[in-house]
Design an enzyme around this catalytic site. Structure first.
Site, PDB file in Angstrom:
ATOM      1  N   GLY A  32       4.567 -22.130 -32.566  1.00 32.07           N
ATOM      2  CA  GLY A  32       3.242 -21.980 -31.948  1.00 32.07           C
ATOM      3  C   GLY A  32       2.201 -21.668 -33.016  1.00 32.07           C
ATOM      4  O   GLY A  32       1.135 -22.298 -33.078  1.00 32.07           O
ATOM      5  N   HIS A  33       2.529 -20.690 -33.884  1.00 29.78           N
ATOM      6  CA  HIS A  33       1.605 -20.364 -34.983  1.00 29.78           C
ATOM      7  C   HIS A  33       1.418 -21.572 -35.904  1.00 29.78           C
ATOM      8  O   HIS A  33       0.310 -21.841 -36.369  1.00 29.78           O
ATOM      9  CB  HIS A  33       2.165 -19.211 -35.829  1.00 29.78           C
ATOM     10  N   GLN A  57      -3.410  -2.119 -31.177  1.00 31.84           N
ATOM     11  CA  GLN A  57      -3.255  -2.877 -29.930  1.00 31.84           C
ATOM     12  C   GLN A  57      -1.908  -2.641 -29.255  1.00 31.84           C
ATOM     13  O   GLN A  57      -1.585  -3.277 -28.268  1.00 31.84           O
ATOM     14  CB  GLN A  57      -3.487  -4.368 -30.171  1.00 31.84           C
ATOM     15  N   LYS A 143      -0.938 -19.322 -24.891  1.00 29.07           N
ATOM     16  CA  LYS A 143      -0.043 -18.343 -24.255  1.00 29.07           C
ATOM     17  C   LYS A 143      -0.775 -17.018 -24.033  1.00 29.07           C
ATOM     18  O   LYS A 143      -0.577 -16.353 -23.024  1.00 29.07           O
ATOM     19  CB  LYS A 143       1.210 -18.122 -25.098  1.00 29.07           C
ATOM     20  N   ARG A 181       8.106 -11.951 -29.505  1.00 23.99           N
ATOM     21  CA  ARG A 181       8.887 -10.981 -28.712  1.00 23.99           C
ATOM     22  C   ARG A 181      10.172 -11.579 -28.135  1.00 23.99           C
ATOM     23  O   ARG A 181      11.028 -10.828 -27.676  1.00 23.99           O
ATOM     24  CB  ARG A 181       8.024 -10.406 -27.584  1.00 23.99           C
TER      25      ARG A 181
HETATM   26  O1  PAF Z   1      -2.301 -12.769 -30.928  1.00 22.27           O
HETATM   27  C1  PAF Z   1      -1.998 -11.963 -31.844  1.00 22.27           C
HETATM   28  O2  PAF Z   1      -1.028 -12.138 -32.581  1.00 22.27           O
HETATM   29  C2  PAF Z   1      -2.850 -10.716 -32.052  1.00 22.27           C
HETATM   30  O3  PAF Z   1      -3.257 -10.192 -30.832  1.00 22.27           O
HETATM   31  C3  PAF Z   1      -4.051 -10.948 -32.983  1.00 22.27           C
HETATM   32  C4  PAF Z   1      -5.031 -11.970 -32.384  1.00 22.27           C
HETATM   33  C5  PAF Z   1      -3.557 -11.436 -34.326  1.00 22.27           C
HETATM   34  C6  PAF Z   1      -4.823  -9.647 -33.201  1.00 22.27           C
HETATM   35  O4  PAF Z   1      -4.022  -8.671 -33.807  1.00 22.27           O
END
Ligand code: PAF
Length: 262
Positions: A32-33, A57, A143, A181
């Site tokens: 995905g990345h 977060q 996602k 995850r």
């Molecule tokens: O989607 C993510 O991996 C994170 O929420 C992000 C956008 C890199 C912010 O830390």
């Protein structure tokens, strides 16, 4: 590819006159990345991948320490995708002692309600990354559709000079959305997790025949513990989104019901 650790190094290395694409991540890169990196490579002159496991977060009861950290492997994958700069700061670089300014987007939908404080951490770190890297375009995955909606709101409300692109979710062959995850799931849990994409597909089919997608998806999530199933509007598209717990792991996913996610 050059690895940058400090804000000063980024300012020195990246030419703001060039068209810059930023892919913000927390590492543990998956396909995905990589699809975001490829889009950035195709669109931009300079591609920056940020890798930062953002403590702000994570919920209190979520384990920040166990989040997968695979920087060496991530760097190899990034290099192969033609990334120019990997920005991988230490926590103290982004949150130095005395840090006291937070960005709170007030409308965050069910995902925000389920994870109080989560989007405050996401919005704050993304605004910082946008200010540090100064991208023309930043890339995010479908996602995390509610994250994309929150960030679009941030960009609009604070008049940030960049464009956000949201690209389709990449899935395993059996339909499970790729996520860092997923590494937490045992093979038995992974098999059970398939109920999530299947329930969303059932909701989508229900919508197409005029039935209630939320009710149908909720009923199909049997065996999992859903946090919510809801409709989300993101950039001209209506999505059916859900979060569910499989053992100790919380997964999110969504499908487009109408419109097109841009
Ligand atoms: O989607 C993510 O991996 C994170 O929420 C992000 C956008 C890199 C912010 O830390």
């Amino acid at each position: 590819m050059k690895t940058l650790r400090t804000i000063g190094e980024v300012r020195e290395a990246i030419d703001p006159a060039k068209r810059i694409g930023l892919v913000p991540t927390m590492g543990a890169l998956h396909d995905g990345h990589l699809s975001l990196l490829r889009a950035a490579r195709a669109d931009c002159e300079v591609v920056v991948l940020s890798l930062f496991v953002n403590p702000a977060q994570f919920d209190l009861n979520e384990d920040l320490a166990r989040y997968p950290r695979t920087e060496e492997q991530d760097a190899r994958l990034a290099e192969r995708e033609g990334v120019d700069f990997l920005f991988a700061p230490e926590p103290g670089e982004l949150y130095p002692e005395g840090f006291a300014t937070w960005v709170d987007v007030e409308e965050t939908g069910a995902e925000g309600k389920a994870r109080p404080g989560h989007f405050r951490g996401v919005a704050t770190v993304c605004l910082k990354l946008f200010n540090i890297v100064r991208p023309h375009v930043a890339y995010f995955g479908q996602k995390d559709a509610q994250q994309a909606a929150v960030l679009r709101r941030l960009v609009r409300d604070l008049d940030l000079p960049l464009e956000l692109r949201v690209l389709p979710t990449v899935r395993d062959v059996d339909g499970l959305a790729l996520s860092s995850r997923n590494a937490y799931l045992s093979s038995e849990e992974r098999a059970r997790a398939l109920a999530l994409p299947r329930a969303l597909e059932a909701g989508k089919a229900a919508h197409a025949r005029g039935d209630d997608p939320v009710a149908v998806a909720q009923a199909a999530l049997n065996g999992l513990q859903p946090d919510y199933v809801e409709l989300v509007d993101v950039g001209g598209a209506t999505l059916l989104a859900s979060a569910a717990r499989i053992g100790a792991t919380r997964l999110i996913d969504n499908v487009v019901l109408e419109g097109e996610l841009r």
